[in-house]
Design a protein around this motif. Structure first.
Motif, PDB file in Angstrom:
ATOM      1  N   UNK A   1      62.168 -46.549 -37.888  1.00  0.00           N
ATOM      2  CA  UNK A   1      63.558 -46.544 -37.427  1.00  0.00           C
ATOM      3  C   UNK A   1      63.421 -46.172 -35.953  1.00  0.00           C
TER       4      UNK A   1
ATOM      5  N   UNK B   1      65.729 -43.775 -33.681  1.00  0.00           N
ATOM      6  CA  UNK B   1      65.691 -42.385 -34.150  1.00  0.00           C
ATOM      7  C   UNK B   1      64.300 -41.784 -33.932  1.00  0.00           C
TER       8      UNK B   1
ATOM      9  N   UNK C   1      63.808 -40.752 -30.387  1.00  0.00           N
ATOM     10  CA  UNK C   1      64.542 -39.489 -30.182  1.00  0.00           C
ATOM     11  C   UNK C   1      63.794 -38.310 -30.784  1.00  0.00           C
TER      12      UNK C   1
ATOM     13  N   UNK D   1      51.079 -32.739 -33.913  1.00  0.00           N
ATOM     14  CA  UNK D   1      50.701 -33.678 -34.990  1.00  0.00           C
ATOM     15  C   UNK D   1      51.439 -33.323 -36.282  1.00  0.00           C
ATOM     16  N   UNK D   2      51.514 -32.035 -36.597  1.00  0.00           N
ATOM     17  CA  UNK D   2      52.253 -31.613 -37.797  1.00  0.00           C
ATOM     18  C   UNK D   2      53.719 -32.037 -37.705  1.00  0.00           C
TER      19      UNK D   2
ATOM     20  N   UNK E   1      55.014 -34.507 -35.966  1.00  0.00           N
ATOM     21  CA  UNK E   1      55.126 -35.966 -36.069  1.00  0.00           C
ATOM     22  C   UNK E   1      55.092 -36.395 -37.532  1.00  0.00           C
ATOM     23  N   UNK E   2      54.185 -35.798 -38.285  1.00  0.00           N
ATOM     24  CA  UNK E   2      54.021 -36.195 -39.698  1.00  0.00           C
ATOM     25  C   UNK E   2      55.275 -35.913 -40.520  1.00  0.00           C
ATOM     26  N   UNK E   3      56.012 -34.851 -40.157  1.00  0.00           N
ATOM     27  CA  UNK E   3      57.149 -34.470 -41.002  1.00  0.00           C
ATOM     28  C   UNK E   3      58.510 -34.897 -40.453  1.00  0.00           C
ATOM     29  N   UNK E   4      58.597 -35.130 -39.135  1.00  0.00           N
ATOM     30  CA  UNK E   4      59.944 -35.316 -38.564  1.00  0.00           C
ATOM     31  C   UNK E   4      60.242 -36.689 -37.992  1.00  0.00           C
ATOM     32  N   UNK E   5      59.259 -37.580 -37.938  1.00  0.00           N
ATOM     33  CA  UNK E   5      59.515 -38.868 -37.291  1.00  0.00           C
ATOM     34  C   UNK E   5      59.594 -39.976 -38.343  1.00  0.00           C
ATOM     35  N   UNK E   6      60.712 -40.739 -38.329  1.00  0.00           N
ATOM     36  CA  UNK E   6      60.900 -41.774 -39.359  1.00  0.00           C
ATOM     37  C   UNK E   6      60.021 -43.001 -39.121  1.00  0.00           C
ATOM     38  N   UNK E   7      58.770 -42.844 -39.551  1.00  0.00           N
ATOM     39  CA  UNK E   7      57.796 -43.923 -39.495  1.00  0.00           C
ATOM     40  C   UNK E   7      57.358 -44.180 -40.937  1.00  0.00           C
ATOM     41  N   UNK E   8      57.223 -45.460 -41.264  1.00  0.00           N
ATOM     42  CA  UNK E   8      56.909 -45.842 -42.646  1.00  0.00           C
ATOM     43  C   UNK E   8      55.639 -46.674 -42.631  1.00  0.00           C
TER      44      UNK E   8
ATOM     45  N   UNK F   1      53.490 -39.000 -46.388  1.00  0.00           N
ATOM     46  CA  UNK F   1      52.877 -37.763 -45.867  1.00  0.00           C
ATOM     47  C   UNK F   1      53.238 -36.592 -46.763  1.00  0.00           C
TER      48      UNK F   1
END
Lengths: 161, 81, 161, 81
Positions: C74, C77, C80, C134-135, C137-144, C160
């Motif tokens: 996404x 988002x 951001x 890195x932590x 990014x793994x939890x807060x960025x909407x990447x699939x 993740x």
């Protein structure tokens, strides 16, 4: 590449790694780092690489700004100390690969003098090992450094805290 | 009994002695503490410096024994990284 | 290079960084990493670089070995979220520079999909920031991500932990 | 009062709906919890999936209000890195 585990098995985990050259003459180039990374792309059990690079700062001293550091070492003892750090880190952390390079001779300001490269299946081991190894190098390896200042050839002996 | 011992100097210590190494004639069974005393006598400027003594490439303390086959090195503060 | 502090002063520390493109199409090459390092050699207040690289593993699943991951996001988002992580990290850690790159599209096994590059005067800030970022990014960025397996085109959606 | 809301689907959720986005006609003042109910009715397979709902690019909870200008997105588990 003799410091990578091609297959992670108990037998191989127990093997003793051969001592390996750590010292390089002069600065470590970004291209050298890239080549090291590229050589690990065939190791498909690696999920995480943590790289540490030590770069020479233009610190301001009484005598002027640092223009470079001239490194020397008690080389045989240093290579042994690096080897011990490597074995210790392999036993403490679940690593796939570990490579350490340190400069000897002159490294100008802005250039790289230390390159620590660890790889693991999951990221936590790489992060922890990276910091641990750099700390160990700073305190346990007999490397000496002259911080050079300006064209007059003044210098100050560097000392890790 | 006396023995000849090769002593290596590094960094600022090599600067003070003006030498990378020299061979000392020392009495057998000497400790690192004894050696530091003798080195301080010969090179008074070294007394003010922080340094460690490696015997056979291992950091020793004042009680570490030096024997006739030992490789001895005087190491100023480390600066790697 | 708009995410480096050229001079570290209170005024500049307080400035808000402009959002910056994080996504790149396909894998991140070792050469790209080298070029990023080289661009930091003129920044003579930097003493430490910590680099994290995420590499695609050939994990074994029920359906076979992973041959690559196809990333989507996404994007608005995600950019951001990256921006918020960056601002947060700059406020938490005493960093000089920070760069984050993440792949979109297909990244084959053995190739790099995440490149986090932080620089600081002293090493502790770089180490701590690297792991933190890195932590986050793994939890807060909407990447699939679709983990692809073999020529039959089977896949499993990655998640993740 | 009714409003049209554009809903974005990502990853495995886009697979289930077969759509990247669609425009819903919803009653004004709807919450995320209400919307999840309606989506579950239209796409029963989504009920079994873990997902979060972003409203205006911020993760919301069941109480988050959706208004006529909101951008709504259904996000399956994150997989970056």
């Amino acid at each position: 590449m003799d410091h990578c585990y091609w297959f992670r098995s108990k037998v191989i985990m127990d093997k003793i790694h051969k001592p390996k050259k750590v010292f390089v003459q002069g600065p470590i180039s970004p291209q050298f780092v890239a080549d090291s990374i590229a050589r690990h792309q065939s190791k498909v059990n690696i999920g995480a690489h943590a790289i540490f690079l030590g770069q020479i700062r233009a610190d301001e001293k009484e005598e002027g700004f640092v223009t470079g550091i001239e490194y020397s070492a008690y080389e045989e003892m240093a290579e042994q100390a690096f080897h011990a750090i490597r074995e210790d880190a392999f036993s403490k952390f679940d690593l796939t690969c570990m490579h350490i390079y340190h400069s000897l001779g002159l490294v100008p300001t802005g250039e790289i003098s230390l390159f620590v490269f660890v790889s693991s299946v999951h990221r936590r081991a790489a992060f922890e090992a990276s910091e641990y190894i750099v700390d160990e190098i700073k305190t346990k390896v007999p490397i000496f450094g002259k911080e050079l200042m300006g064209p007059a050839g003044e210098y100050v002996w560097k000392e890790n805290k | 009994m006396e023995m000849t011992i090769n002593i290596l100097y590094f960094g600022m210590l090599a600067e003070i002695t003006g030498l990378a190494s020299e061979t000392w004639l020392l009495k057998d069974g000497l400790t690192v503490g004894d050696l530091k005393q003798e080195i301080g006598d010969k090179y008074p400027l070294i007394r003010d410096k922080k340094f460690k003594v490696a015997v056979n490439q291992q950091i020793g303390d004042d009680g570490t024994k030096i024997s006739f086959q030992s490789e001895v090195a005087l190491l100023p503060p480390f600066a790697g990284g």
